[in-house]
Design an enzyme around this catalytic site. Structure first.
Site, PDB file in Angstrom:
ATOM      1  CE1 TYR A 115      -4.099   1.735  -0.296  1.00 20.82           C
ATOM      2  CE2 TYR A 115      -3.328   2.481   2.193  1.00 20.82           C
ATOM      3  CZ  TYR A 115      -4.480   2.937   0.942  1.00 20.82           C
ATOM      4  OH  TYR A 115      -5.429   3.450   1.033  1.00 20.82           O
TER       5      TYR A 115
ATOM      6  CE  LYS B 237     -20.588 -21.049 -15.302  1.00 24.12           C
ATOM      7  NZ  LYS B 237     -21.631 -20.672 -15.908  1.00 24.12           N
TER       8      LYS B 237
END
Length: 760
Positions: free
Chosen positions: A40, A95
């Site tokens: 970060y 899925k």
């Protein structure tokens, strides 16, 4: 199991231990402040600036290139209909799970709360920069057609509505092969399509792309044959309207060559089948029940070539054969779309793969002696490991040749190797294991069935047709527990201490006494031993009243092994039994031996353990590549503990020169192929991926497998008994329900293998 119990089981599966089926996992180090400053602020600014300079750098510095969005508005979910975006989320997560386990593609599922076409499209376009591809899912027709069309035009990443194209691609591959077997041409055959939804329309369009003629196609919806003179036809239905003077399915089937079912159960009758032409091709793909029952169809026509959407019949048309691998190929060349050329390439790759010799691993998984191209094998099996190495390259090549690839592949061999490496991150072996057991279930006695977890496992293997359980223990306790878990099945329950088992108990005691009477065993002591469930269970297997035995859940391993060795004994030619554990690791299945029995085996014992482990590895359809583990590398220590491993290797090289085994080796060298190749290029293991580790003693093997299990959360199958005269398998104390189920599958496969050997 009752409908209510199945409902509860499904809810618990999705809720526990963590809600949902997918999660985000960091791919970079994050242990130190330095790591976090790179992940970060301030370090993250550098890739941001590089992407600002050249937007395509987003593929270099972020996960975009391997990230697909599975997007739905919940308007056509499975067979549940318009249930809304939140209710569709479990399906979208599912899925995502399939994308990951079959093709190592990461997924964010996105549920959009709108049925407005423009609003849906605008939402997807606004979030598209996040993703490398878009999989549209469970959107009702005809809106689905317009949504996909516009998104494909307006986005520069691959977009596919799997409900349309998945079934089309798989069924087209099956159809090409079925036509070849029937000796018919796609240009000439008469095709009947029952159904006019998104899948039916896409299937028929793809068949036409391969040469089917419009004048030979009849499509039906709920009102009957779609004719040109019918009013208010949608654009899609009008595309397939016929001018033939027919109204019903009965009429359409007369002299038809091909039936494609994407509608509802039991609408095709035997009379309709009989009216079809010679060598009819019938794809009854309604789920869960096809347009005509498989057995009824094949009994009606012995010349039929039949496919369904079900896994319990040959020729399953399963979308998982398509979408993971199509997106894999598209992502890997940074395709801007999934076009017709790419879909047709997937069809051809699947079609061709069914004609190639099938790997033994696939034969084993499906309990077949030899799968070969023919009426009952016109499409690859979902667990075929070759899929990822064949379909994505075909799709990628088509993307390159059709001009939609931004990053062409140059080294195709290296690309295939990379694809195969992706297979090591899931639990395919467990699915193969269960699938193989189900092909020929055996009678397995559970010696501790009055333990709740053991009974739960017995319920699973019964309901999933993995084995026929025989339950041993206190009958009243077992019946009470069965009621609690809603295990409503007519399975044998045996209490060895009960009066009703007195006759059988005495028969077993006599058989045991006759064998051991010169070893200090009296009739009385034999009868007393038969009151013990492990002795009784072992005699059930010995006397042929059960095919296999699973025990050990509630007792320490040594106390269970002793009676098994005493009653069952070792197989002919075996001087020492041993165990192996299969660990499901990120690099793939690893076989570790001996994890439970031999405390300090000799050099020859180690060699025998290595041979037995190789046989088990092959039982799973995997070619063993074996490292004999030590703290020493190829003679770097002359300590007797290292020397015995060296002697074992020398013995194996001399007696079994074709065996891929080497050592003594430290574990890191065994598992790091590059390091081994660089430092010890002479080794038999150089350039190979080791999948079997033989440890010098019980301490090393047992500690290693339990460390892997607890620290890496690696699933374990085992310990698998090797060298016993009968299929006897002993659990670790307190094994989980899943571990018991897996061990039961092993016991079934063990019994299957022994049965095969007896019939040779």
């Amino acid at each position: 199991m009752s409908k209510q119990s199945k409902r509860i089981e499904a809810l618990v599966y999705h809720a526990k231990p963590t809600p949902g089926k997918i999660k985000v996992v960091p791919t970079k180090k994050y242990a130190s402040q330095r790591d976090l400053s790179l992940a970060y602020s301030p370090g993250v600014a550098e890739p941001c600036l590089e992407i600002e300079k050249h937007v395509d750098n987003v593929y270099k510095y972020t996960a975009k290139g391997n990230l697909v969005a599975v997007i739905s508005n919940g308007t056509a979910v499975l067979g549940l209909g318009n249930i809304g975006p939140e209710a569709s989320k479990p399906v979208m997560e599912g899925k995502g799970l399939l994308f990951k386990i079959f093709a190592d593609i990461d997924v964010f599922d996105i549920e959009v709360d709108t049925e407005d076409i423009d609003a849906f499209i605008e939402t997807v376009k606004n979030i598209a920069p996040t993703f490398g591809g878009i999989n549209l899912e469970d959107i009702k027709a005809p809106e689905a057609f317009e949504i996909e069309r516009r998104l494909k035009e307006e986005l520069d990443i691959p977009v596919m509505h799997d409900d349309q194209h998945g079934t089309a691609i798989i069924s087209a591959a099956a159809l090409l092969n079925a036509l070849e077997l029937a000796e018919k041409s796609i240009e000439d055959v008469k095709i009947v399509v029952s159904g006019a939804g998104a899948a039916a329309v896409s299937c028929t369009r793809l068949y036409k792309a391969f040469g089917a003629k419009s004048e030979n196609i009849v499509m039906l919806d709920s009102k009957g044959v779609i004719r040109k003179d019918r009013d208010n036809l949608t654009t899609q239905k009008a595309e397939f309207a016929t001018d033939r003077e027919i109204e019903t399915l009965d009429e359409a089937m007369t002299n038809a060559d091909v039936f494609i079912g994407l509608s509802m159960a039991d609408i095709v009758t035997p009379a309709m089948l009989k009216s079809m032409s010679k060598n009819p091709i019938v794809f009854a793909m309604a789920n869960p029940n096809p347009e005509i029952d498989y057995k009824l169809a094949v009994d009606t026509r012995d010349d039929i070539i039949m496919a369904t959407g079900r896994s319990d019949h040959p020729n399953q048309v399963n979308n998982v054969l398509g979408f993971p691998f199509i997106f894999r190929g598209a992502l890997d060349v940074r395709a801007t779309k999934i076009n017709e050329a790419m879909k047709m390439a997937a069809v051809k790759a699947l079609s061709q793969l069914a004609k190639e010799p099938v790997p033994e691993q696939v034969n084993i998984a499906y309990g077949e002696t030899r799968l070969t191209f023919g009426k009952e094998y016109i499409i690859p099996k979902p667990f075929d490991p070759r899929l990822i190495a064949e379909v994505p390259p075909a799709v990628a090549k088509a993307a390159i040749e059709s001009g939609v690839a931004k990053e062409p592949i140059e080294d195709w061999r290296k690309y295939k190797d990379t694809l195969l490496e992706r297979l090591g991150s899931d639990n395919k072996l467990v699915r193969l294991l269960i699938g193989r057991a189900r092909t020929n279930p055996k009678h397995v006695v559970f010696a501790e069935a009055d333990q709740l977890d053991v009974l739960k496992a017995a319920q699973i293997v019964y309901e999933d047709d993995i084995a026929h359980p025989i339950l041993l223990g206190r009958k009243d306790t077992i019946l009470k527990l069965m009621e609690e878990i809603d295990f409503d099945a007519n399975v044998p329950i045996i209490d060895p201490k009960s009066d009703e088992e007195l006759e059988r108990k005495n028969e077993y005691a006599q058989a045991y006494w006759k064998k051991h009477k010169r070893q200090g065993v009296t009739v009385y002591s034999a009868e007393q031993k038969m009151r013990e469930r492990n002795f009784f269970a072992a005699m059930m297997v010995n006397e042929g009243d059960a095919d296999a035995l699973v025990t050990g859940y509630s007792r320490s391993y040594p106390t269970v092994v002793k009676p098994m060795l005493e009653l069952i004994g070792m197989a002919d030619g075996v001087s020492r039994v041993a165990t192996t554990n299969v660990m499901m690791t990120q690099r793939g299945p690893m076989f570790l031996s001996d994890t439970s029995i031999n405390i300090d085996p000799s050099a020859k014992d180690l060699a025998r353990i290595a041979r037995m482990t190789s046989n088990v590895t092959r039982m799973f359809g995997i070619e063993p590549v074996t490292a004999m583990i030590s703290y020493s590398n190829f003679g770097s220590s002359e300590n007797p503990r290292a020397e015995k491993v060296k002697e074992a290797v020398e013995y194996l090289h001399k007696i079994y020169p074709d065996m891929i085994v080497d050592g003594e080796l430290q574990t890191d060298f065994a598992l790091n192929a590059k390091m081994l190749q660089d430092i010890f290029p002479f080794s038999k293991l150089a350039g190979r991926k080791v999948n079997t580790l033989i440890f010098p003693n019980l301490d090393a093997a047992n500690i290693t497998y339990k460390l892997l299990k607890e620290l890496n959360k690696a699933d374990s199958i085992g310990p698998i008994m090797m060298g016993m005269r009968k299929p006897v398998h002993i659990l670790q104390l307190g094994a989980s329900v899943d571990e018991i189920v897996n061990m039961t599958a092993i016991a079934v496969i063990d019994a299957q293998e022994r049965e095969k050997r007896q019939h040779k």
